[in-house]
Design a protein around this motif. Structure first.
Motif, mmCIF file in Angstrom:
data_model
loop_
_atom_site.group_PDB
_atom_site.id
_atom_site.type_symbol
_atom_site.label_atom_id
_atom_site.label_comp_id
_atom_site.label_asym_id
_atom_site.label_seq_id
_atom_site.Cartn_x
_atom_site.Cartn_y
_atom_site.Cartn_z
ATOM 1 N N GLY A 436 0.856 -1.173 0.000
ATOM 2 C CA GLY A 436 0.000 0.000 0.000
ATOM 3 C C GLY A 436 0.901 1.234 0.000
ATOM 4 O O GLY A 436 2.055 1.150 0.431
ATOM 5 N N ASP A 437 0.404 2.360 -0.479
ATOM 6 C CA ASP A 437 1.273 3.548 -0.438
ATOM 7 C C ASP A 437 1.527 3.957 1.010
ATOM 8 O O ASP A 437 2.634 4.384 1.363
ATOM 9 C CB ASP A 437 0.704 4.711 -1.272
ATOM 10 N N GLY A 438 0.517 3.792 1.870
ATOM 11 C CA GLY A 438 0.709 4.109 3.292
ATOM 12 C C GLY A 438 1.715 3.167 3.924
ATOM 13 O O GLY A 438 2.627 3.592 4.639
ATOM 14 N N GLY A 439 1.566 1.892 3.647
ATOM 15 C CA GLY A 439 2.477 0.889 4.210
ATOM 16 C C GLY A 439 3.890 1.088 3.691
ATOM 17 O O GLY A 439 4.859 1.030 4.449
ATOM 18 N N VAL A 461 3.574 -0.787 -5.804
ATOM 19 C CA VAL A 461 2.895 0.113 -4.866
ATOM 20 C C VAL A 461 1.502 0.423 -5.410
ATOM 21 O O VAL A 461 1.359 0.907 -6.534
ATOM 22 C CB VAL A 461 3.692 1.422 -4.659
ATOM 23 N N TYR A 462 0.504 0.090 -4.611
ATOM 24 C CA TYR A 462 -0.874 0.440 -4.952
ATOM 25 C C TYR A 462 -1.086 1.859 -4.448
ATOM 26 O O TYR A 462 -1.463 2.077 -3.289
ATOM 27 C CB TYR A 462 -1.853 -0.539 -4.289
ATOM 28 N N ASN A 463 -0.800 2.805 -5.342
ATOM 29 C CA ASN A 463 -0.707 4.197 -4.924
ATOM 30 C C ASN A 463 -2.057 4.896 -5.085
ATOM 31 O O ASN A 463 -2.333 5.534 -6.099
ATOM 32 C CB ASN A 463 0.387 4.874 -5.764
ATOM 33 N N ASN A 464 -2.888 4.740 -4.056
ATOM 34 C CA ASN A 464 -4.219 5.378 -4.100
ATOM 35 C C ASN A 464 -4.245 6.672 -3.289
ATOM 36 O O ASN A 464 -5.309 7.192 -2.980
ATOM 37 C CB ASN A 464 -5.299 4.397 -3.613
ATOM 38 N N SER A 465 -3.074 7.149 -2.898
ATOM 39 C CA SER A 465 -2.966 8.384 -2.102
ATOM 40 C C SER A 465 -3.893 8.364 -0.897
ATOM 41 O O SER A 465 -4.441 9.384 -0.498
ATOM 42 C CB SER A 465 -3.268 9.627 -2.951
ATOM 43 N N SER A 466 -4.078 7.187 -0.351
ATOM 44 C CA SER A 466 -4.949 7.124 0.827
ATOM 45 C C SER A 466 -4.692 5.882 1.663
ATOM 46 O O SER A 466 -4.111 4.900 1.189
ATOM 47 C CB SER A 466 -6.419 7.164 0.412
ATOM 48 N N LEU A 467 -5.140 5.968 2.889
ATOM 49 C CA LEU A 467 -5.187 4.811 3.768
ATOM 50 C C LEU A 467 -6.539 4.156 3.488
ATOM 51 O O LEU A 467 -7.504 4.303 4.234
ATOM 52 C CB LEU A 467 -5.053 5.251 5.226
ATOM 53 N N GLY A 468 -6.578 3.479 2.355
ATOM 54 C CA GLY A 468 -7.848 3.051 1.777
ATOM 55 C C GLY A 468 -8.682 2.157 2.680
ATOM 56 O O GLY A 468 -9.902 2.306 2.765
ATOM 57 N N MET A 469 -8.029 1.243 3.339
ATOM 58 C CA MET A 469 -8.772 0.311 4.196
ATOM 59 C C MET A 469 -9.507 1.071 5.294
ATOM 60 O O MET A 469 -10.640 0.743 5.650
ATOM 61 C CB MET A 469 -7.787 -0.702 4.804
HETATM 62 MG MG LIG Z 1 -3.182 3.431 0.144
#
Ligand SMILES: [Mg+2]
Ligand SMILES: Cc1ncc(C[n+]2csc(CCOP(=O)(O)OP(=O)(O)O)c2C)c(N)n1
Length: 580
Positions: A436-439, A461-469
């Motif tokens: 994850g991008d956060g991780g 990197v799954y870069n969704n610019s967020s803490l998606g979960m």
């Molecule tokens: Mg993310």
């Protein structure tokens, strides 16, 4: 032969126990040990950037090889940094020995510079945690630590003051005795009789598998075939049981899919096989339940049992299958297989249809392409967060691939450090970190470790610019997401600046080519895929309360002006919300 120091003897003991690497960061109290490793020839020092990464790496190495792995941290803050990775290793039953070096022994208890008490701090994440106060004590403590880590599967922590490490070791102190391989745990005769009777008395049997079915694929298939049982699994059982499995009904739990839930609720005997699946709310109440586990303390801790069987999955089935009466009707099994197929077509396929043109890229699309392009024996390490969902749903197990995550402890930032351990365990195996991008950002410094050692890890990197979960959790809880967004970051550029190859992917059409390029490159590569932050994935069992929570959050966000996002989300997700 010249006299050994305590540090040299420590390294010698590790080498005899099969340790090949010690992951860590140096520091004065640790210097005698690091120097002994430098000279040992049998054990390598792997210099990471953050000790937490060292512990994650050791945990992954141990999970993949089954052998003891090791990490180390210097006194006080150095070893304190190990703690989260050690919790993960311990809870994943990974045999890891951690060396917590310590302040000078004559200063302990005085509030000295960097003073902590590792022998107290690491109690909760270890089977064994001891302070070595004298050279004479060390070999016995270390061997006991090794026996605990290997025999009971988990972490041992040895606290060694730097001055003790540098002292001469007493001659002849090393005893070669080490633990043997794991035993086969055969249940008692009574339990076998009772399990056979329960199976014979049931018309509809379902088996639900966890990590404990590793190595028992053939036995589970033979049993399921004889009693016509659907076979579901928990996340940790997936890689061991879902492949070549004509009885497969999918996965239960928060990330689940398919008909595992139905099969568990509509049977009249549920067999929990080597699973400590923690979500009791997904377990049925009005069917008989038998549980089989090698750890007796786990039997019945999630739900009330009709029968507790203390034994390993493989051996238990070897004893039971020949004795149960073969069932003739496949009606229940076929019904569940039908439901499973229907559920898969409805839910799992939904995201990968018509997504070739969708920008930002749908993460499930990325994972489905990754699944196609990765090697048949790849190791995937998976970050906690939405990557768990994508991995659970789109990686196809085959009995040779491995998937390592923080599936029990649930820590972020696990994947890339675990990939370091996985690649050190075998330099020739393809290792893919689904980050994850956060991780990734959390322990990003250790990307430099990949570069430093030329490890060919591919970090996606799954870069969704967020803490998606957490976005999803807040939504389901009826809260407007807050504190979950990041500014856009170009991780490919960062990777390039760090000395690796970085590939930025913004369009779906580029995904396959980028992954192929990454796999063809001999060194570390970061594939930075800009993914859709609104790619929610809801569990197949969602309560009406949870759905109204979702609606409530949507309402609040609309009020706060987030209409655009709601519309996007509705487009990409609402069709996937199962009816409550
Ligand atoms: Mg993310
Ligand atoms: C060390 C740690 N901190 C916080 C959390 C809570 N948490 C779980 S998943 C998650 C978000 C992960 O974000 P990212 O890595 O970007 O993955 P995404 O879900 O966006 O794909 C958070 C904050 C956690 N599990 N571990």
């Amino acid at each position: 032969m010249a006299k050994q120091t305590v540090a040299e003897q420590y390294v010698d003991l590790l080498a005899r126990a099969g340790v090949r690497h010690v992951f860590g960061v140096v520091g004065d109290s640790l210097n005698p040990v690091v120097d002994a490793i430098r000279r040992s020839g049998a054990v390598d020092w792997v210099q990471v950037r953050h000790e937490e990464a060292a512990a994650f790496a050791a945990g992954a190495e141990a999970q993949l090889t089954g052998r003891l792995a090791a990490c180390a941290g210097s006194c006080g803050p150095g070893n304190l940094h190990l703690i989260n990775g050690l919790f993960d290793a311990h809870r994943s039953m990974a045999p890891v020995i951690a060396l917590a070096s310590h302040i000078p022994s004559d200063r302990i208890g005085t509030g000295y510079f960097q003073e902590t008490h590792p022998d107290r701090l690491f109690q909760e994440c270890s089977h064994y945690c001891e302070l070595v106060s004298t050279p004479e004590q060390m070999p016995r403590v270390v061997q006991t630590a090794i026996r605990h880590a290997v025999g009971r599967r988990g972490v041992s922590v040895v606290t060694l003051p730097g001055d003790v490490a540098g002292r001469p070791a007493p001659r002849g102190a090393v005893e070669p005795a080490m633990v043997s391989g794991p035993p086969t745990i055969r249940p008692g005769d009574d339990e076998i009789d009772r399990l056979v009777a329960l199976v014979d008395a049931a018309d509809k049997v379902t088996v639900f598998c966890g990590r404990g079915v590793a190595g028992a694929h053939a036995e589970v298939m033979a049993f399921a075939d004889k009693v016509k049982a659907p076979v579901g699994h928990a996340l940790r059982g997936k890689e061991h049981i879902q492949y070549d499995n004509p009885f497969d009904v999918g996965m239960s739990g928060l990330l689940g899919y398919g008909a595992a839930y139905e099969a568990m609720h509509e049977c009249d005997l549920l067999i929990l096989l080597g699973t400590d699946f923690p979500y009791s709310e997904f377990l049925p109440h009005n069917v008989r339940i038998a549980q089989v586990d090698v750890q007796p303390d786990r039997l019945g801790r999630r739900t009330q049992l009709d029968l507790a069987v203390w034994g390993d999955a493989r051996e238990t089935l070897r004893c039971v299958t020949p004795r149960v009466r073969a069932k003739t009707s496949r009606a229940f099994l076929d019904l569940m297989l039908d439901k499973h197929l229907e559920a898969l077509e409805r839910v799992v396929g939904a995201y990968t249809r018509n997504v070739e043109g969708h920008v930002p890229i749908h993460p499930e699309y990325v994972t489905s392409i990754l699944d196609e392009e990765a090697a048949d024996d790849a190791v995937f390490t998976v970050d906690t967060g939405m990557c768990n969902v994508w991995a659970a749903r789109y990686l196809t197990p085959n009995g040779r691939r491995r998937v390592v995550g923080s599936f029990v402890h649930g820590s972020m930032a696990n994947a890339m450090p675990q990939a370091i351990g996985a690649q050190f365990a075998n330099r020739n195996r393809q290792v893919v970190s689904m980050s994850g991008d956060g991780g990734f950002a959390m322990l990003m410094g250790d990307f430099l470790t990949l570069v430093q050692y030329g490890l060919p890890v591919k970090v996606v990197v799954y870069n969704n610019s967020s803490l998606g979960m957490v976005d999803l959790e807040m939504m389901v809880d009826g809260l407007p997401p807050h504190g979950t967004r990041y500014p856009h970051t170009d991780y490919a550029a960062i990777a390039t600046a760090m000395g690796a190859r970085g590939i930025r992917v913004e369009r779906p059409a580029e995904v396959r080519g980028a992954l192929r390029e990454a796999f063809a490159h001999p060194g570390p590569v970061l594939v930075d895929v800009v993914t859709d932050p609104d790619a929610l994935s809801l569990p197949p069992r969602i309560t009406s309360a949870q759905v109204s929570g979702f609606a409530l959050s949507a309402g609040r966000m609309v009020l706060e002006g987030g209409v655009g996002r709601m519309v996007q989300m509705a487009r990409s997700n609402l069709r996937n919300i199962p009816r409550p």
